[in-house]
Structure formats: C-alpha cells, structure tokens
Design an enzyme around this catalytic site. Structure first.
Site, PDB file in Angstrom:
ATOM      1  N   SER A 172     -55.829  49.201 -21.825  1.00 30.03           N
ATOM      2  CA  SER A 172     -55.789  48.612 -20.490  1.00 30.03           C
ATOM      3  C   SER A 172     -54.663  47.569 -20.486  1.00 30.03           C
ATOM      4  CB  SER A 172     -57.141  47.996 -20.138  1.00 30.03           C
ATOM      5  OG  SER A 172     -57.112  47.382 -18.871  1.00 30.03           O
ATOM      6  N   TYR A 201     -51.047  49.584 -10.055  1.00 30.19           N
ATOM      7  CA  TYR A 201     -51.080  49.520 -11.516  1.00 30.19           C
ATOM      8  C   TYR A 201     -52.267  48.684 -11.986  1.00 30.19           C
ATOM      9  CZ  TYR A 201     -49.951  48.228 -16.305  1.00 30.19           C
ATOM     10  OH  TYR A 201     -50.026  48.012 -17.661  1.00 30.19           O
ATOM     11  N   LYS A 205     -55.571  49.765 -14.369  1.00 25.59           N
ATOM     12  CA  LYS A 205     -55.956  49.113 -15.617  1.00 25.59           C
ATOM     13  C   LYS A 205     -57.392  48.569 -15.536  1.00 25.59           C
ATOM     14  CE  LYS A 205     -53.468  50.718 -17.455  1.00 25.59           C
ATOM     15  NZ  LYS A 205     -53.327  51.380 -18.782  1.00 25.59           N
TER      16      LYS A 205
END
Length: 320
Positions: A172, A201, A205
């Site tokens: 992550s 993005y 994550k």
C-alpha cells in the site's frame, strides 16, 4: 512492537527512525516458492533479489517480457540464481486469469505472494482493459482476483511450510490515509474525473489495506497471513508520471533509495515475528502501525469484497 499512532501519520512516516531489520536476517527459504508482482523494477526487483539470495524459487510477474528478461539477467548476475518470468498485466482480468493458470500449471504451492505492483497518478483518461479506473483496477481489483485464483496454491503451501503458514503481502502506501472508498469512482464517470488522479491513487492504496485485512479475516483460520505495508517514500519508477521538477525536488528532499522500500514487505513476508501481525498494517521500516480508521470498518470491508467478487463473477460469466 508497539503500534505507531503518534502525530500526523503521513508526515511521521515520511521521516522514520533508522531501520532495525536488515535483509540479512531473513531465514533460509530453500524449498519455498515466492511470487512478486511488478518484480522487474523498483521495490519488486529488490524483493526478488533478496528472496533469490535466501534460496527461494522466485517467480517474477510483469507485463513486459523484454523488461522482465533484462531484470532476470541482472538478478542472475547479482545473485547467481535465476528468477522465472510470469507474464501478468493486472490491468486486464483476462491476463490475470491466464497468469494464474500458467503459474498453477507449474506449481502446486505458493508460500509467499508479494502483491507489489502498482500504478501511480497516470493520465486521468487511462482505464484498464475492462473499463475500470486504471489505478483501482490495477492496484486493487487485479490483485484481488490474482490472489483469489492463487489461493488454492497458498493453502497447499500452509501444509508444507515449516511454520505452518503462507503469506500474502500487499504493498500500500501512506496515501492510504488520504482518501477512503468512493464506489462510484471505480469505473469512469464524472465523479471519477472530479476526484482526479492523485485522489484515485490514494483511494486505491486505501483499498489495498481494506482487502488485505479481509483476506486475513477470511483465510486466517486456514493458515494464511495477510499483511499490508507502507514501504515509505522511495525513489522508483512509480513517480514516472510526475512532472520533472516535482521528481527532482522529491528525490532531493523526501525519497529514500529503493533498498529501503523493500524492507517492510520483506519483513512481512519472511520473518517469524510477522506471523503475529495478520491483518495489520506495517510502516517504515518494518514497524507495526495503524491505518486509517475506516480500514477497520467491517461493513466497508464486506461491501468492497462483495463488489470485487461481483465484478470477477461477471467477468467469468462473460467468458463462459
């Protein structure tokens, strides 16, 4: 380890203390099979290198056969051992399916799966082959499907592993703190474009952490250890879509050499101590942290798992 909860997590984790873990501490992995997605470059390459050095049988999964061949040659020169190429494009569900089938045709067990590959801040117009947001489709959906397809091999490895476990380690980032999940943005539309590439993005994550925890909940009683990690702020090709000036500033002020980036996931994937951290989030360098509070919301985890499962089932039905 004590959970790190001090201060603003993104800032605090950008300036971690000196690492206590070193790859030389990794136990011998003779007889164990390891798979690293995105293993041809950056943190993935470093992970492959260390696993080869510690005698694992390493599959290097990547999109480009040419780039993979160059990486495998370089790894052999550095370690004297040869990784095995597995063609994988996480932005294509058909490629994910084919890659899993190819792996399972060669191996019956998988001891460590490093879900390391990712894409960061590409042009907003870019989508996966199946029409998902490229970052969510690659970073979350692709890895979810790949892991589920390989779960049979992971469960077999539980029975043959010296410690009675197999591991799934998901890369992550600190971006997981900066957004939550917005289901209407997983595919293209006005809400997705409004969020922008950076927000998408961070969302992906965040999704990595949620799904890693769900894997731990669903398979932990069968010997699967699932851990998500923030590898730190690292100099890799992941920043290739950043403006040149921004990359220069980041490299000078914030980003660490790529060797540091592999530390946390190597610890999670190899060290006996990490067996205690099923479903947890590790931070630089190889320390136990605490993710965004919503990552621990069981209703959110159930909803995301069901959504991903539904998309995969729809894909499978179209292929039937």
């Amino acid at each position: 380890m004590k959970k790190d909860s001090g201060g603003w997590p993104v800032f605090a984790q950008s300036f971690p203390s000196k690492p206590k873990f070193h790859p030389d501490q990794i136990p011998d992995h003779s007889g164990r099979v390891v798979l690293v997605t995105g293993g041809n470059t950056g943190i993935g390459y470093e992970t492959c290198r260390e696993m080869l050095k510690h005698n694992a049988k390493v599959y290097l999964a990547a999109r480009s056969p040419e780039k993979a061949a160059a990486a495998i040659a370089s790894l052999k020169e550095e370690t004297g051992k040869e990784a095995i190429f597995l063609k994988l494009d996480l932005g294509s569900l058909a490629s994910v399916k084919a890659a899993a089938q190819e792996f399972l045709s060669k191996e019956s067990e998988l001891h460590v799966l490093f879900n390391n590959a990712g894409v960061m801040r590409p042009p907003i117009e870019w989508l996966t082959t199946d029409g998902y947001d490229l970052q969510f489709g690659t970073n979350v959906l692709g890895h979810f499907y790949f892991t589920e397809l390989l779960m049979t091999a992971l469960l077999v490895a539980v029975k043959t592993s010296p410690d009675g476990h197999a591991r799934v380690v998901t890369t992550s980032s600190s971006g997981a703190y900066l957004n939550t999940l917005h289901f209407e943005t997983f595919k293209d539309g006005p809400e997705r474009r409004k969020m922008g590439s950076n927000g998408l993005y961070n969302q992906s994550k965040h999704g990595n952490v949620v799904i890693a925890r769900e894997i731990a909940k669903r398979y932990g009683d069968q010997g699967i250890i699932s851990i998500s990690v923030n590898p730190g702020n690292i100099q890799t090709d992941l920043q290739r879509h950043f403006p040149t000036v921004a990359r220069v500033i980041l490299n000078a002020v914030l980003l660490k050499p790529v060797q540091y980036g592999a530390l946390t996931q190597l610890f999670a994937g190899t060290m006996p101590e990490a067996l205690k951290y099923n479903g947890e989030f590790l931070i630089p360098w190889a320390r136990l942290g605490k993710a965004h509070p919503e990552c621990y919301n069981d209703e959110v985890g159930e909803r995301l798992w069901s959504w991903l499962q539904g998309e995969v089932q729809a894909f499978e039905a179209r292929r039937a």
